[in-house]
Scaffold this motif. Structure first.
Motif, PDB file in Angstrom:
ATOM      1  N   VAL A  77       0.842  -1.196   0.000  1.00  0.00           N
ATOM      2  CA  VAL A  77       0.000   0.000   0.000  1.00  0.00           C
ATOM      3  C   VAL A  77       0.877   1.247   0.000  1.00  0.00           C
ATOM      4  N   ARG A  87      -7.637   3.053   7.388  1.00  0.00           N
ATOM      5  CA  ARG A  87      -7.520   1.641   7.027  1.00  0.00           C
ATOM      6  C   ARG A  87      -6.300   1.394   6.147  1.00  0.00           C
ATOM      7  N   LEU A  88      -5.958   2.379   5.330  1.00  0.00           N
ATOM      8  CA  LEU A  88      -4.752   2.249   4.506  1.00  0.00           C
ATOM      9  C   LEU A  88      -3.504   2.343   5.372  1.00  0.00           C
ATOM     10  N   ARG A 137      -2.741  -0.860   6.885  1.00  0.00           N
ATOM     11  CA  ARG A 137      -2.323  -1.883   5.923  1.00  0.00           C
ATOM     12  C   ARG A 137      -1.155  -1.417   5.057  1.00  0.00           C
ATOM     13  N   GLN A 156       1.009  -4.063   3.618  1.00  0.00           N
ATOM     14  CA  GLN A 156       0.292  -5.179   2.999  1.00  0.00           C
ATOM     15  C   GLN A 156       0.289  -5.024   1.480  1.00  0.00           C
ATOM     16  N   ALA A 190      -1.026  -4.627  -2.090  1.00  0.00           N
ATOM     17  CA  ALA A 190      -2.272  -3.973  -2.519  1.00  0.00           C
ATOM     18  C   ALA A 190      -3.267  -4.964  -3.118  1.00  0.00           C
ATOM     19  N   THR A 239      -4.072  -7.766  -2.080  1.00  0.00           N
ATOM     20  CA  THR A 239      -4.806  -8.523  -1.053  1.00  0.00           C
ATOM     21  C   THR A 239      -5.884  -7.683  -0.376  1.00  0.00           C
ATOM     22  N   LEU A 240      -6.019  -6.417  -0.764  1.00  0.00           N
ATOM     23  CA  LEU A 240      -7.038  -5.544  -0.173  1.00  0.00           C
ATOM     24  C   LEU A 240      -8.422  -5.881  -0.719  1.00  0.00           C
ATOM     25  N   SER A 241      -9.444  -5.536   0.037  1.00  0.00           N
ATOM     26  CA  SER A 241     -10.817  -5.668  -0.443  1.00  0.00           C
ATOM     27  C   SER A 241     -11.078  -4.623  -1.528  1.00  0.00           C
ATOM     28  N   GLU A 243     -11.218  -1.159  -0.043  1.00  0.00           N
ATOM     29  CA  GLU A 243      -9.886  -0.676   0.350  1.00  0.00           C
ATOM     30  C   GLU A 243      -9.075  -0.292  -0.880  1.00  0.00           C
ATOM     31  N   GLN A 244      -9.223  -1.043  -1.974  1.00  0.00           N
ATOM     32  CA  GLN A 244      -8.521  -0.689  -3.201  1.00  0.00           C
ATOM     33  C   GLN A 244      -9.035   0.637  -3.764  1.00  0.00           C
ATOM     34  N   LEU A 290      -7.444   3.258  -1.870  1.00  0.00           N
ATOM     35  CA  LEU A 290      -6.034   3.362  -2.248  1.00  0.00           C
ATOM     36  C   LEU A 290      -5.861   4.169  -3.530  1.00  0.00           C
TER      37      LEU A 290
END
Length: 235
Positions: free
Chosen positions: A93, A124-125, A128, A131, A133, A135-137, A140-141, A144
């Protein structure tokens, strides 16, 4: 901030956008509404430099950007969040966000300050940041790609279908963020099929059908237009 005058966009013999004109004033949020195939995304891509205009002009803060490349458009102060929600899946991220700051890569202190502000807006970013990118929901993407565009420090932000394919609770959160960005003074052009959500945050709106603008006015005027559904749904 942004003036679009007699803009046309064609794909070969197909004319997707037909001599449309509209403006965005500083700090304003304008919604561009319409059904699939109305020409909304083609308009956004053309303003962003990803498609070439077949006619008309695009002016950003008095500067003609009609023939500018996507990088030149970003450098001029306009960033775009495309509907495709593309992230670099194998990068973290944090790495995705820093790629958004490529035009400011020599200003590391400024990038850190901007990142800190975005971490507050998108907690939330921040949680993460290390993490991958990919694998994000979906929600969340979407956060991003919006945050990555903001890393370019734009004065005008284009948002193309930010609610597309997201659960209602996530859509509500995304629009809360859009409202926060509006209150910060950012000028925003929002392309959206969710009419009620779009009009709830917009100052003004334009309705497109078959490549042309068929209605315009304040959000309240558009909301109360009796034939909006006919224009919007193509009936």
């Amino acid at each position: 901030m942004l003036d679009v005058t007699d803009l046309s966009v064609s794909y070969g013999a197909i004319r997707a956008v037909r001599s449309i004109s509209f403006t965005l004033r500083k700090g304003e949020l304008v919604s561009l509404l319409g059904a699939n195939g109305a020409g909304k995304s083609s308009t956004i891509k053309c303003i962003a430099g990803a498609l070439k205009a077949s006619g008309g002009t695009i002016t950003l803060e008095g500067k003609d950007i009609t023939a500018a490349s996507p990088e030149q458009v970003v450098r001029a102060g306009l960033a775009t969040v495309p509907e495709t929600r593309d992230v670099f899946p194998d990068l973290t991220v944090a790495e995705n966000l820093m790629l958004g700051a490529f035009i400011h890569r020599r200003d590391q202190a400024g990038n850190r300050d901007n990142l800190e502000k975005l971490n507050t807006l998108f907690p939330r970013l921040a949680e993460r940041s290390k993490q991958a990118a990919g694998t994000l929901s979906g929600g969340e993407q979407q956060m991003l790609v919006i945050a990555r565009a903001l890393m370019a420090r734009p004065r005008v932000l284009l948002l193309d279908e930010p609610s597309l394919g997201l659960a209602p609770a996530i859509v509500e959160r995304i629009f809360e963020m859009i409202e926060t960005l509006k209150k910060s003074g950012l000028t925003i052009l929002l392309v959206e099929q969710n009419v009620n959500q779009a009009l709830a945050v917009a100052d003004r709106a334009f309705v497109m059908r078959l490549g042309a603008i068929v209605a315009s006015g304040t959000a309240e005027e558009i909301r109360s237009t009796s034939d909006l559904s006919a224009h919007y749904l193509g009936g």
